[in-house]
Design an enzyme around this catalytic site. Structure first.
Site, PDB file in Angstrom:
ATOM      1  N   GLY A 126       5.694   7.021  -7.955  1.00  0.00           N
ATOM      2  CA  GLY A 126       6.464   7.418  -6.783  1.00  0.00           C
ATOM      3  C   GLY A 126       5.672   8.392  -5.933  1.00  0.00           C
ATOM      4  O   GLY A 126       4.448   8.482  -6.017  1.00  0.00           O
ATOM      5  N   ARG A 127       6.359   9.165  -5.130  1.00  0.00           N
ATOM      6  CA  ARG A 127       5.678  10.082  -4.219  1.00  0.00           C
ATOM      7  C   ARG A 127       5.320  11.423  -4.853  1.00  0.00           C
ATOM      8  O   ARG A 127       4.489  12.171  -4.316  1.00  0.00           O
ATOM      9  CB  ARG A 127       6.540  10.304  -2.976  1.00  0.00           C
ATOM     10  CG  ARG A 127       6.518   9.118  -2.024  1.00  0.00           C
ATOM     11  CD  ARG A 127       7.577   9.206  -0.955  1.00  0.00           C
ATOM     12  NE  ARG A 127       7.604  10.510  -0.305  1.00  0.00           N
ATOM     13  CZ  ARG A 127       8.648  10.959   0.393  1.00  0.00           C
ATOM     14  NH1 ARG A 127       9.735  10.216   0.497  1.00  0.00           N
ATOM     15  NH2 ARG A 127       8.604  12.134   0.976  1.00  0.00           N
ATOM     16  N   GLU A 130       1.519  12.697  -5.456  1.00  0.00           N
ATOM     17  CA  GLU A 130       0.659  13.035  -4.322  1.00  0.00           C
ATOM     18  C   GLU A 130       0.685  14.528  -4.010  1.00  0.00           C
ATOM     19  O   GLU A 130      -0.283  15.072  -3.477  1.00  0.00           O
ATOM     20  CB  GLU A 130       1.044  12.222  -3.089  1.00  0.00           C
ATOM     21  CG  GLU A 130       2.362  12.616  -2.449  1.00  0.00           C
ATOM     22  CD  GLU A 130       2.770  11.697  -1.304  1.00  0.00           C
ATOM     23  OE1 GLU A 130       3.605  12.135  -0.494  1.00  0.00           O
ATOM     24  OE2 GLU A 130       2.276  10.563  -1.225  1.00  0.00           O
ATOM     25  N   CYS A 156       1.980   3.483 -11.660  1.00  0.00           N
ATOM     26  CA  CYS A 156       2.023   3.483 -10.203  1.00  0.00           C
ATOM     27  C   CYS A 156       1.131   4.598  -9.639  1.00  0.00           C
ATOM     28  O   CYS A 156      -0.053   4.677  -9.926  1.00  0.00           O
ATOM     29  CB  CYS A 156       3.474   3.613  -9.758  1.00  0.00           C
ATOM     30  SG  CYS A 156       3.787   3.197  -8.035  1.00  0.00           S
ATOM     31  N   HIS A 157       1.699   5.510  -8.841  1.00  0.00           N
ATOM     32  CA  HIS A 157       0.930   6.579  -8.214  1.00  0.00           C
ATOM     33  C   HIS A 157       0.587   7.721  -9.180  1.00  0.00           C
ATOM     34  O   HIS A 157      -0.049   8.698  -8.772  1.00  0.00           O
ATOM     35  CB  HIS A 157       1.697   7.148  -7.014  1.00  0.00           C
ATOM     36  CG  HIS A 157       1.752   6.216  -5.842  1.00  0.00           C
ATOM     37  ND1 HIS A 157       2.569   5.109  -5.813  1.00  0.00           N
ATOM     38  CD2 HIS A 157       1.092   6.233  -4.655  1.00  0.00           C
ATOM     39  CE1 HIS A 157       2.420   4.482  -4.664  1.00  0.00           C
ATOM     40  NE2 HIS A 157       1.528   5.136  -3.939  1.00  0.00           N
ATOM     41  N   TYR A 176      -0.848   1.645  -8.682  1.00  0.00           N
ATOM     42  CA  TYR A 176      -0.408   0.922  -7.496  1.00  0.00           C
ATOM     43  C   TYR A 176      -1.648   0.607  -6.663  1.00  0.00           C
ATOM     44  O   TYR A 176      -2.547   1.454  -6.524  1.00  0.00           O
ATOM     45  CB  TYR A 176       0.590   1.762  -6.700  1.00  0.00           C
ATOM     46  CG  TYR A 176       1.224   0.994  -5.567  1.00  0.00           C
ATOM     47  CD1 TYR A 176       2.127  -0.019  -5.835  1.00  0.00           C
ATOM     48  CD2 TYR A 176       0.872   1.258  -4.246  1.00  0.00           C
ATOM     49  CE1 TYR A 176       2.693  -0.763  -4.801  1.00  0.00           C
ATOM     50  CE2 TYR A 176       1.435   0.533  -3.209  1.00  0.00           C
ATOM     51  CZ  TYR A 176       2.347  -0.481  -3.499  1.00  0.00           C
ATOM     52  OH  TYR A 176       2.889  -1.219  -2.476  1.00  0.00           O
TER      53      TYR A 176
END
Length: 230
Positions: A126-127, A130, A156-157, A176
């Protein structure tokens, strides 16, 4: 443990760094049941706002279901606080869509985390990764698990946080697809695998996104030494 004909064996691996409940012995703490030795792993889960809903909820619940202990933490938050998750879906656009997800309750204080007390690390996608990678303490925690070859699972991320540790060189890592440049700039080989598959490189288990949960969680359980029998 047994439930509805399913037996879970968490086998002892003496080479791993000990849990703080068994410090200095070179052993994981174990609990015997009818002559069998089962071992509960203590897993640190690094969370943050707008982590992907499925990638947070599903592994957390699955690991608890087979008897492991999972401490879900987020910077500046305590047990009982929550993070906001996001639902990322694949609906035909050039990238994933994003919708509000559930609130996910944390169960441990971030300030009290001592990485040497944990047997493994879990990083949802997800975010969140980051900006979690901008937190030096979070990066330090993630670096501990890679440096000591403890089991690490990222989806993923989550690879963005792993890349920030500087310890991915020479590893084979899935993520991802938009994270491919970061994985490669970190010196790792990007594993271009189907979205429902996962890859294991020694202690590191990674996957592209939540459709890979069955493969990703299964491979992580194998690295943890957990075997489920029917």
């Amino acid at each position: 443990m047994a439930c509805s004909g399913v037996t879970t064996h968490c086998y002892h691996r003496p080479t791993r760094i000990p849990n703080n409940g068994d410090a200095g012995t070179g052993r994981f703490p174990s609990h015997s049941n009818e002559g069998e030795t089962t071992v509960t792993r203590k897993i640190l889960m690094l969370c943050g706002d707008y982590a992907e809903d499925y990638e947070t909820m599903v592994p957390f619940q699955a690991l608890l279901a087979v008897g492991h202990t999972v401490h879900a933490v987020a910077p500046d938050k305590k047990a009982g606080d929550w993070i906001q998750t996001a639902i990322h879906d694949f609906e035909g656009a050039q990238t994933y869509s994003e919708k509000p997800g559930h609130r996910f309750n944390l169960n441990f204080d971030f300030a009290d985390v001592r990485p040497e007390a944990y047997d493994a690390l879990l990083i949802p996608g997800g975010r969140a990764p980051e900006y979690l990678r901008l937190n030096s303490r979070v990066v330090e925690l993630a670096r501990h698990f890679l440096a000591t070859d403890k089991p690490v699972a990222a989806v993923c991320h989550g690879a963005q946080l792993l890349a920030a540790t500087g310890l991915l060189k020479g590893r084979r890592v899935s993520a991802y697809p938009a994270c491919q440049p970061e994985v490669e700039l970190a010196g790792a080989e990007f594993a271009n695998i189907p979205v429902d598959q996962a890859v294991t490189d020694r202690n590191l288990v990674t996957a592209p996104a939540w459709p890979a949960h069955p493969a990703w969680i299964s491979q992580f359980l194998k690295v943890l030494g957990t075997r489920i029998e029917t």
